[in-house]
Design a protein around this motif. Structure first.
Motif, PDB file in Angstrom:
ATOM      1  N   GLU A  78      53.164  35.446  41.683  1.00 52.91           N
ATOM      2  CA  GLU A  78      52.366  36.514  41.079  1.00 52.91           C
ATOM      3  C   GLU A  78      51.166  35.892  40.362  1.00 52.91           C
ATOM      4  OE1 GLU A  78      52.894  40.592  38.489  1.00 52.91           O
ATOM      5  OE2 GLU A  78      54.554  39.193  38.644  1.00 52.91           O
ATOM      6  N   VAL A  79      49.997  36.479  40.579  1.00 50.39           N
ATOM      7  CA  VAL A  79      48.762  35.918  40.024  1.00 50.39           C
ATOM      8  C   VAL A  79      48.014  36.976  39.213  1.00 50.39           C
ATOM      9  CG1 VAL A  79      48.423  34.206  41.831  1.00 50.39           C
ATOM     10  CG2 VAL A  79      47.472  36.480  42.121  1.00 50.39           C
ATOM     11  N   GLU A  80      47.141  36.476  38.349  1.00 51.85           N
ATOM     12  CA  GLU A  80      46.206  37.330  37.623  1.00 51.85           C
ATOM     13  C   GLU A  80      44.810  36.960  38.119  1.00 51.85           C
ATOM     14  OE1 GLU A  80      45.984  38.613  33.145  1.00 51.85           O
ATOM     15  OE2 GLU A  80      45.052  36.644  33.406  1.00 51.85           O
ATOM     16  N   LEU A  81      44.156  37.908  38.771  1.00 46.44           N
ATOM     17  CA  LEU A  81      42.825  37.682  39.322  1.00 46.44           C
ATOM     18  C   LEU A  81      41.768  38.199  38.368  1.00 46.44           C
ATOM     19  CD1 LEU A  81      43.463  38.979  42.951  1.00 46.44           C
ATOM     20  CD2 LEU A  81      43.486  36.617  42.187  1.00 46.44           C
ATOM     21  N   SER A  82      40.701  37.446  38.200  1.00 49.65           N
ATOM     22  CA  SER A  82      39.534  37.913  37.448  1.00 49.65           C
ATOM     23  C   SER A  82      38.532  38.435  38.462  1.00 49.65           C
ATOM     24  CB  SER A  82      38.924  36.769  36.640  1.00 49.65           C
ATOM     25  OG  SER A  82      39.843  36.295  35.699  1.00 49.65           O
ATOM     26  N   ILE A  83      38.216  39.713  38.351  1.00 49.82           N
ATOM     27  CA  ILE A  83      37.378  40.398  39.326  1.00 49.82           C
ATOM     28  C   ILE A  83      36.107  40.877  38.640  1.00 49.82           C
ATOM     29  CG2 ILE A  83      37.260  42.326  40.967  1.00 49.82           C
ATOM     30  CD1 ILE A  83      39.463  40.432  41.729  1.00 49.82           C
ATOM     31  N   TRP A  84      34.966  40.685  39.324  1.00 49.09           N
ATOM     32  CA  TRP A  84      33.687  41.229  38.860  1.00 49.09           C
ATOM     33  C   TRP A  84      33.338  42.388  39.771  1.00 49.09           C
ATOM     34  CZ3 TRP A  84      28.919  42.190  40.996  1.00 49.09           C
ATOM     35  CH2 TRP A  84      27.897  42.476  40.099  1.00 49.09           C
ATOM     36  N   LYS A  85      33.122  43.560  39.164  1.00 43.73           N
ATOM     37  CA  LYS A  85      32.770  44.737  39.961  1.00 43.73           C
ATOM     38  C   LYS A  85      31.886  45.646  39.133  1.00 43.73           C
ATOM     39  CE  LYS A  85      34.753  48.455  42.685  1.00 43.73           C
ATOM     40  NZ  LYS A  85      35.991  49.123  43.097  1.00 43.73           N
ATOM     41  N   GLU A  86      30.768  46.007  39.711  1.00 43.47           N
ATOM     42  CA  GLU A  86      29.837  46.959  39.099  1.00 43.47           C
ATOM     43  C   GLU A  86      29.497  46.591  37.658  1.00 43.47           C
ATOM     44  OE1 GLU A  86      31.332  50.902  39.626  1.00 43.47           O
ATOM     45  OE2 GLU A  86      31.447  50.684  41.794  1.00 43.47           O
TER      46      GLU A  86
ATOM     47  N   GLU B   8      30.852  44.655  35.444  1.00 36.32           N
ATOM     48  CA  GLU B   8      31.879  44.417  34.440  1.00 36.32           C
ATOM     49  C   GLU B   8      32.987  43.551  35.030  1.00 36.32           C
ATOM     50  OE1 GLU B   8      34.386  47.686  33.129  1.00 36.32           O
ATOM     51  OE2 GLU B   8      33.676  48.857  34.812  1.00 36.32           O
ATOM     52  N   ILE B   9      33.756  42.929  34.166  1.00 39.11           N
ATOM     53  CA  ILE B   9      34.839  42.045  34.567  1.00 39.11           C
ATOM     54  C   ILE B   9      36.161  42.685  34.161  1.00 39.11           C
ATOM     55  CG2 ILE B   9      35.910  39.799  34.141  1.00 39.11           C
ATOM     56  CD1 ILE B   9      33.099  38.717  33.638  1.00 39.11           C
ATOM     57  N   PHE B  10      37.111  42.669  35.097  1.00 40.34           N
ATOM     58  CA  PHE B  10      38.444  43.152  34.758  1.00 40.34           C
ATOM     59  C   PHE B  10      39.481  42.251  35.403  1.00 40.34           C
ATOM     60  CE2 PHE B  10      37.074  45.414  38.499  1.00 40.34           C
ATOM     61  CZ  PHE B  10      38.183  45.456  39.319  1.00 40.34           C
ATOM     62  N   LYS B  11      40.712  42.360  34.929  1.00 42.96           N
ATOM     63  CA  LYS B  11      41.802  41.518  35.413  1.00 42.96           C
ATOM     64  C   LYS B  11      42.800  42.371  36.174  1.00 42.96           C
ATOM     65  CE  LYS B  11      41.224  37.913  32.154  1.00 42.96           C
ATOM     66  NZ  LYS B  11      40.691  36.777  32.792  1.00 42.96           N
ATOM     67  N   VAL B  12      43.342  41.785  37.243  1.00 42.68           N
ATOM     68  CA  VAL B  12      44.299  42.456  38.113  1.00 42.68           C
ATOM     69  C   VAL B  12      45.479  41.509  38.322  1.00 42.68           C
ATOM     70  CG1 VAL B  12      44.651  43.392  40.426  1.00 42.68           C
ATOM     71  CG2 VAL B  12      42.460  43.688  39.307  1.00 42.68           C
ATOM     72  N   THR B  13      46.689  42.038  38.263  1.00 46.29           N
ATOM     73  CA  THR B  13      47.868  41.215  38.518  1.00 46.29           C
ATOM     74  C   THR B  13      48.618  41.740  39.731  1.00 46.29           C
ATOM     75  OG1 THR B  13      49.226  42.539  37.019  1.00 46.29           O
ATOM     76  CG2 THR B  13      48.167  40.585  36.098  1.00 46.29           C
ATOM     77  N   GLY B  14      49.272  40.838  40.419  1.00 40.63           N
ATOM     78  CA  GLY B  14      50.060  41.213  41.586  1.00 40.63           C
ATOM     79  C   GLY B  14      50.322  40.012  42.474  1.00 40.63           C
ATOM     80  N   LYS B  15      51.072  40.245  43.555  1.00 38.15           N
ATOM     81  CA  LYS B  15      51.343  39.213  44.540  1.00 38.15           C
ATOM     82  C   LYS B  15      50.439  39.441  45.740  1.00 38.15           C
ATOM     83  CE  LYS B  15      56.102  38.292  43.288  1.00 38.15           C
ATOM     84  NZ  LYS B  15      57.487  38.244  43.751  1.00 38.15           N
TER      85      LYS B  15
END
Length: 108
Positions: free
Chosen positions: A58-66, A68-75
């Motif tokens: 399971e990972v936490e991804l740092s995503i840049w979209k529109e 702003e930056i947000f974090k997403v977790t999942g496999k």
């Protein structure tokens, strides 16, 4: 001691158009530029994604979209190199260009 009311005292003298422009300016001030990764950082990111995919970590991804930056977790369910997309097990997908950080979530 001076007890100033701050911006409250100026609201009565400001036109609604000015207030609207100030709010828009404040929102734009919160925008985040897309992080630029160098060759070494991209290589490390690629290796971490590969390790997480093969070992089903399971990972936490740092995503840049529109802007702003947000974090997403999942496999990670699938890495589609042809379309440059990463699929999580819950059905969400993210383009490789928007991912700029990966962190493994410790398993207890």
């Amino acid at each position: 001691m001076i007890r100033d009311r701050g911006n409250i005292k100026w609201n009565a003298m400001m036109l609604p158009e000015h207030v609207k422009l100030l709010r828009e300016w404040h929102e734009k001030d919160q925008y985040v530029k897309k992080p630029e990764l160098d060759e070494w950082a991209l290589q490390e990111l690629s290796e971490q994604l590969g390790i997480a995919y093969t070992n089903k970590i399971e990972v936490e991804l740092s995503i840049w979209k529109e802007k702003e930056i947000f974090k997403v977790t999942g496999k990670i369910a699938k890495l589609n190199v042809n379309n440059a997309l990463l699929y999580l097990e819950d059905g969400r997908q993210f383009p490789f260009q928007s991912i700029f950080g990966v962190a493994f979530i410790a398993i207890d």
